[in-house]
Design a protein around this motif. Structure first.
Motif, PDB file in Angstrom:
ATOM      1  N   HIS A   4       0.830  -1.200   0.000  1.00  0.00           N
ATOM      2  CA  HIS A   4       0.000   0.000   0.000  1.00  0.00           C
ATOM      3  C   HIS A   4       0.863   1.247   0.000  1.00  0.00           C
ATOM      4  CE1 HIS A   4      -4.097  -1.552   0.538  1.00  0.00           C
ATOM      5  NE2 HIS A   4      -3.595  -2.461   1.346  1.00  0.00           N
ATOM      6  N   TRP A   5       0.264   2.347  -0.472  1.00  0.00           N
ATOM      7  CA  TRP A   5       0.835   3.668  -0.304  1.00  0.00           C
ATOM      8  C   TRP A   5       0.520   4.182   1.103  1.00  0.00           C
ATOM      9  CZ3 TRP A   5       3.900   4.913  -4.206  1.00  0.00           C
ATOM     10  CH2 TRP A   5       3.641   4.400  -5.466  1.00  0.00           C
ATOM     11  N   PRO A   6       1.318   5.070   1.623  1.00  0.00           N
ATOM     12  CA  PRO A   6       1.050   5.589   2.972  1.00  0.00           C
ATOM     13  C   PRO A   6      -0.343   6.203   3.125  1.00  0.00           C
ATOM     14  CG  PRO A   6       3.286   6.149   2.316  1.00  0.00           C
ATOM     15  CD  PRO A   6       2.627   5.531   1.113  1.00  0.00           C
ATOM     16  N   SER A   7      -0.819   6.902   2.089  1.00  0.00           N
ATOM     17  CA  SER A   7      -2.156   7.498   2.206  1.00  0.00           C
ATOM     18  C   SER A   7      -3.247   6.433   2.288  1.00  0.00           C
ATOM     19  CB  SER A   7      -2.421   8.431   1.034  1.00  0.00           C
ATOM     20  OG  SER A   7      -2.339   7.733  -0.201  1.00  0.00           O
ATOM     21  N   ASP A   8      -3.030   5.258   1.677  1.00  0.00           N
ATOM     22  CA  ASP A   8      -3.979   4.149   1.807  1.00  0.00           C
ATOM     23  C   ASP A   8      -4.093   3.723   3.276  1.00  0.00           C
ATOM     24  OD1 ASP A   8      -3.974   4.221  -0.952  1.00  0.00           O
ATOM     25  OD2 ASP A   8      -2.613   2.503  -1.147  1.00  0.00           O
ATOM     26  N   VAL A   9      -2.922   3.650   3.909  1.00  0.00           N
ATOM     27  CA  VAL A   9      -2.882   3.236   5.315  1.00  0.00           C
ATOM     28  C   VAL A   9      -3.554   4.272   6.199  1.00  0.00           C
ATOM     29  CG1 VAL A   9      -1.334   2.817   7.269  1.00  0.00           C
ATOM     30  CG2 VAL A   9      -0.838   1.802   5.026  1.00  0.00           C
ATOM     31  N   LEU A  10      -3.293   5.553   5.905  1.00  0.00           N
ATOM     32  CA  LEU A  10      -3.892   6.625   6.698  1.00  0.00           C
ATOM     33  C   LEU A  10      -5.422   6.604   6.564  1.00  0.00           C
ATOM     34  CD1 LEU A  10      -3.404   9.102   8.492  1.00  0.00           C
ATOM     35  CD2 LEU A  10      -3.296  10.474   6.396  1.00  0.00           C
ATOM     36  N   PHE A  11      -5.917   6.453   5.344  1.00  0.00           N
ATOM     37  CA  PHE A  11      -7.364   6.431   5.117  1.00  0.00           C
ATOM     38  C   PHE A  11      -7.985   5.184   5.757  1.00  0.00           C
ATOM     39  CE2 PHE A  11     -10.920   6.371   1.707  1.00  0.00           C
ATOM     40  CZ  PHE A  11     -11.798   6.940   2.631  1.00  0.00           C
ATOM     41  N   GLY A  12      -7.334   4.041   5.604  1.00  0.00           N
ATOM     42  CA  GLY A  12      -7.848   2.823   6.218  1.00  0.00           C
ATOM     43  C   GLY A  12      -7.906   2.926   7.731  1.00  0.00           C
ATOM     44  N   SER A  13      -6.871   3.540   8.330  1.00  0.00           N
ATOM     45  CA  SER A  13      -6.855   3.713   9.786  1.00  0.00           C
ATOM     46  C   SER A  13      -8.005   4.603  10.233  1.00  0.00           C
ATOM     47  CB  SER A  13      -5.523   4.322  10.223  1.00  0.00           C
ATOM     48  OG  SER A  13      -4.443   3.471   9.885  1.00  0.00           O
ATOM     49  N   ALA A  14      -8.309   5.646   9.446  1.00  0.00           N
ATOM     50  CA  ALA A  14      -9.429   6.528   9.785  1.00  0.00           C
ATOM     51  C   ALA A  14     -10.755   5.764   9.719  1.00  0.00           C
ATOM     52  CB  ALA A  14      -9.450   7.721   8.838  1.00  0.00           C
ATOM     53  N   ILE A  15     -10.898   4.887   8.734  1.00  0.00           N
ATOM     54  CA  ILE A  15     -12.114   4.064   8.642  1.00  0.00           C
ATOM     55  C   ILE A  15     -12.226   3.156   9.865  1.00  0.00           C
ATOM     56  CG2 ILE A  15     -13.240   2.212   7.354  1.00  0.00           C
ATOM     57  CD1 ILE A  15     -12.064   3.440   4.808  1.00  0.00           C
ATOM     58  N   GLY A  16     -11.111   2.564  10.271  1.00  0.00           N
ATOM     59  CA  GLY A  16     -11.131   1.698  11.445  1.00  0.00           C
ATOM     60  C   GLY A  16     -11.527   2.430  12.708  1.00  0.00           C
ATOM     61  N   ALA A  17     -10.984   3.641  12.881  1.00  0.00           N
ATOM     62  CA  ALA A  17     -11.342   4.440  14.054  1.00  0.00           C
ATOM     63  C   ALA A  17     -12.823   4.800  14.020  1.00  0.00           C
ATOM     64  CB  ALA A  17     -10.482   5.703  14.112  1.00  0.00           C
ATOM     65  N   GLY A  18     -13.318   5.151  12.832  1.00  0.00           N
ATOM     66  CA  GLY A  18     -14.740   5.475  12.713  1.00  0.00           C
ATOM     67  C   GLY A  18     -15.623   4.290  13.023  1.00  0.00           C
ATOM     68  N   ALA A  19     -15.220   3.099  12.566  1.00  0.00           N
ATOM     69  CA  ALA A  19     -16.014   1.896  12.848  1.00  0.00           C
ATOM     70  C   ALA A  19     -16.079   1.620  14.337  1.00  0.00           C
ATOM     71  CB  ALA A  19     -15.415   0.695  12.113  1.00  0.00           C
ATOM     72  N   ALA A  20     -14.956   1.804  15.020  1.00  0.00           N
ATOM     73  CA  ALA A  20     -14.955   1.592  16.475  1.00  0.00           C
ATOM     74  C   ALA A  20     -15.880   2.582  17.176  1.00  0.00           C
ATOM     75  CB  ALA A  20     -13.535   1.712  17.018  1.00  0.00           C
ATOM     76  N   MET A  21     -15.875   3.832  16.725  1.00  0.00           N
ATOM     77  CA  MET A  21     -16.734   4.835  17.353  1.00  0.00           C
ATOM     78  C   MET A  21     -18.211   4.558  17.056  1.00  0.00           C
ATOM     79  SD  MET A  21     -14.742   6.725  19.071  1.00  0.00           S
ATOM     80  CE  MET A  21     -15.958   7.969  19.512  1.00  0.00           C
ATOM     81  N   VAL A  22     -18.522   4.178  15.822  1.00  0.00           N
ATOM     82  CA  VAL A  22     -19.913   3.905  15.452  1.00  0.00           C
ATOM     83  C   VAL A  22     -20.473   2.737  16.253  1.00  0.00           C
ATOM     84  CG1 VAL A  22     -21.380   3.040  13.594  1.00  0.00           C
ATOM     85  CG2 VAL A  22     -19.784   4.904  13.157  1.00  0.00           C
ATOM     86  N   THR A  23     -19.667   1.694  16.433  1.00  0.00           N
ATOM     87  CA  THR A  23     -20.147   0.506  17.135  1.00  0.00           C
ATOM     88  C   THR A  23     -20.078   0.648  18.649  1.00  0.00           C
ATOM     89  OG1 THR A  23     -17.939  -0.502  17.015  1.00  0.00           O
ATOM     90  CG2 THR A  23     -19.483  -0.994  15.235  1.00  0.00           C
ATOM     91  N   ARG A  24     -19.633   1.808  19.105  1.00  0.00           N
ATOM     92  CA  ARG A  24     -19.517   1.996  20.557  1.00  0.00           C
ATOM     93  C   ARG A  24     -20.866   1.826  21.247  1.00  0.00           C
ATOM     94  NH1 ARG A  24     -16.661   7.257  23.406  1.00  0.00           N
ATOM     95  NH2 ARG A  24     -16.493   6.378  25.513  1.00  0.00           N
ATOM     96  N   LYS A  25     -21.943   2.317  20.624  1.00  0.00           N
ATOM     97  CA  LYS A  25     -23.274   2.210  21.205  1.00  0.00           C
ATOM     98  C   LYS A  25     -23.959   0.895  20.851  1.00  0.00           C
ATOM     99  CE  LYS A  25     -24.123   7.173  21.474  1.00  0.00           C
ATOM    100  NZ  LYS A  25     -25.023   8.297  21.106  1.00  0.00           N
ATOM    101  N   TRP A  26     -23.353   0.138  19.926  1.00  0.00           N
ATOM    102  CA  TRP A  26     -23.930  -1.156  19.586  1.00  0.00           C
ATOM    103  C   TRP A  26     -23.700  -2.166  20.696  1.00  0.00           C
ATOM    104  CZ3 TRP A  26     -22.495  -2.434  13.802  1.00  0.00           C
ATOM    105  CH2 TRP A  26     -23.057  -1.458  12.977  1.00  0.00           C
TER     106      TRP A  26
END
Length: 498
Positions: free
Chosen positions: A156-178
């Protein structure tokens, strides 16, 4: 602004190439093999499933942390691979960008943007950390290592990793109330008072149900040694339990009634104790001993201590009026309820949960039991307080139980004057799907299909034929109507003050 937006992809690509060149200039060594192995271990989430499996061996918050981590990781993986890799096609780094000994082989064929490995790693670590911060901190370097490994190996390119990490953080926050962390249960409170001291069981009459869950041939002899001055009577097969217990409670010289048996037997003894104004000593002789646990006498030692000191408390009692049988030959029953009553699939849920609990722990056992019960179950039509519902579960607790969801376990207060009414309805569209989703995400208590009410009187009638009612574990078929009420402070029971 338009000019800046047009130039942004080119600038990002330029920055990516500079960073990859910097990585390519790192000297070779054992770290190359390490990052290649770490990246491979995270393929298809294998690393996170393995860690979650180890964490799940520890019941309580650690197990919940593992479940939350997997839920967040699953969401992040789905969003990354199904949505963004389709919307954002991008070529991966080429072999000339990194030394050949470092470049991953074979190269993944999907879009480079964003990094699924990074999304899953960050989502799992953050998901775990939201429940157990210490574990999340320990997993953070592992997640960071997986994310970096995708650049180090040329996947991967570094920006791929940065964007993927942001998606992962968002998923954790979204599922916090689940999968919310349950609030702590209120402290146990008892309305203490004095009852007759029972030194060596003097003035105590004990009824033993020989069909009780933990009965053995030596039970009566063992209790007689503990209470040498008590009157003890065993109730065997075919005998009228209610009549025999009433006989023990009305013997001359009896100032307190003791009972050894399951929750149904304890409920029958409570009715006798209330009728004759006797304090009740509950001995843990059943399979589950729900009331003994709530009363503070889950062990024989605790019961003996309370009886010898005359330490007691008061509890409300549920009064249950049942109409059953055929219309031309009705039968009317008046019952006492100490714990719970239910109609629908709840008895099956409880049975499955208790079978799974030793291996999985209470929270996870409740989730698995819920799925098994409702995947094939059918709702029941009932008229509750004059309103018709299609219900998966109608649950009535004598007192406020916790947690406030489909799997109540603990009752800290026995004299709160309420009936805890819980209905999980099938009136809404896609009822079964909504129910299973609420179970998966841990949102049963806040779902629109769950209705929590506290009251002091409840009436229930069947909507399409006689219903099956369970009161304190005792099942009654052919019920045509039932009414529940609260008798405040009706029962005095022995309970150690400490």
């Amino acid at each position: 602004m338009r000019t800046m937006l047009r130039k942004a992809p080119g600038r990002l690509s330029t920055l990516d190439r500079k960073l990859v060149r910097a990585v390519s200039k790192l000297p070779g060594g054992g770290h190359d093999e390490f990052f290649r192995g770490l990246s491979a271990a995270a393929n298809k989430g294998k690393l996170w499933f393995g860690i979650a499996g180890v964490l799940a061996l520890v019941p309580g918050k650690t197990r919940r942390a593992a479940v939350h981590g997997l839920i967040a990781q699953g969401v992040a993986s789905a969003v990354t691979n199904v949505v963004f890799k389709t919307l954002l096609p991008r070529r991966r780094p080429l072999p000339e960008h990194l030394p050949v000994f470092r470049f991953v082989n074979p190269q993944p064929t999907s879009s480079s943007m964003p990094s699924g490995h990074s999304a899953s790693a960050v989502a799992f670590a953050l998901g775990v950390g939201m429940v157990r911060p210490g574990l999340g901190a320990a997993l953070a370097p592992v997640a960071a290592g997986v994310a970096y490994s995708r650049v180090h190996t040329g996947a991967h390119w570094p920006s791929d990793v940065l964007f993927g990490s942001a998606i992962g953080a968002g998923a954790a926050m979204v599922t916090r109330k689940w999968w919310p962390v349950r609030p702590p249960f209120p402290e146990t409170r008892r309305s203490a008072l004095r009852a007759p001291d029972l030194p060596e069981g003097q003035g105590l009459g004990i009824a033993i149900n020989a069909l009780g869950g933990s009965y053995a041939d030596e039970t009566a002899d063992a209790l007689q040694k503990i209470f040498p001055k008590a009157y003890i009577q065993e109730i065997g097969q075919g005998e009228d339990i209610a009549a025999e217990i009433a006989g023990v409670g009305t013997r001359p010289g009896i100032v307190a009634l003791g009972v050894w048996g399951g929750d149904g037997t304890v409920g029958t003894a409570a009715a006798t104790a209330v009728e004759h104004s006797l304090p009740l000593l509950v001995l843990p002789g059943g399979t589950l001993n729900h009331f003994a646990r709530d009363a503070g006498t889950p062990t024989l030692e605790a019961a003996v201590r309370a009886a010898s000191r005359g330490e007691a408390a008061v509890a409300d009692v549920g009064h249950v009026s049942v109409e059953r049988g055929l219309p031309d030959s009705p039968e009317h029953l008046e019952l006492s309820m100490l714990n719970t009553a239910s109609i629908g699939l709840y008895p099956n849920l409880v049975r499955r949960r208790e079978q799974l609990q030793p291996a999985l722990g209470k929270p996870l056992a409740g989730v698995v039991a819920m799925f098994r019960t409702f995947a094939a179950g059918t709702p029941t039509t009932l008229i509750v307080n004059g309103v018709r519902h299609r219900l998966w579960i109608l649950y009535i607790g004598r007192g406020r139980y916790y947690p406030r969801d489909h799997a109540p376990l603990v009752r800290p207060v026995l004299a709160d004057g309420v009936l805890d009414l819980r209905m999980i309805t099938a009136d809404e569209p896609f009822a079964r799907l909504r129910l299973l989703w609420a179970v998966l995400t841990g949102t049963v208590a806040t779902s629109g299909i769950t209705h929590l009410t506290e009251t002091d009187r409840i009436t229930v009638e069947p909507g399409d034929g006689p219903m099956v009612l369970a009161v304190d574990g005792e099942v009654m078929p052919g019920v045509r109507s039932v009414e529940f009420a609260v008798r405040r402070g009706a029962l005095t029971y022995y309970s150690p003050l400490d």
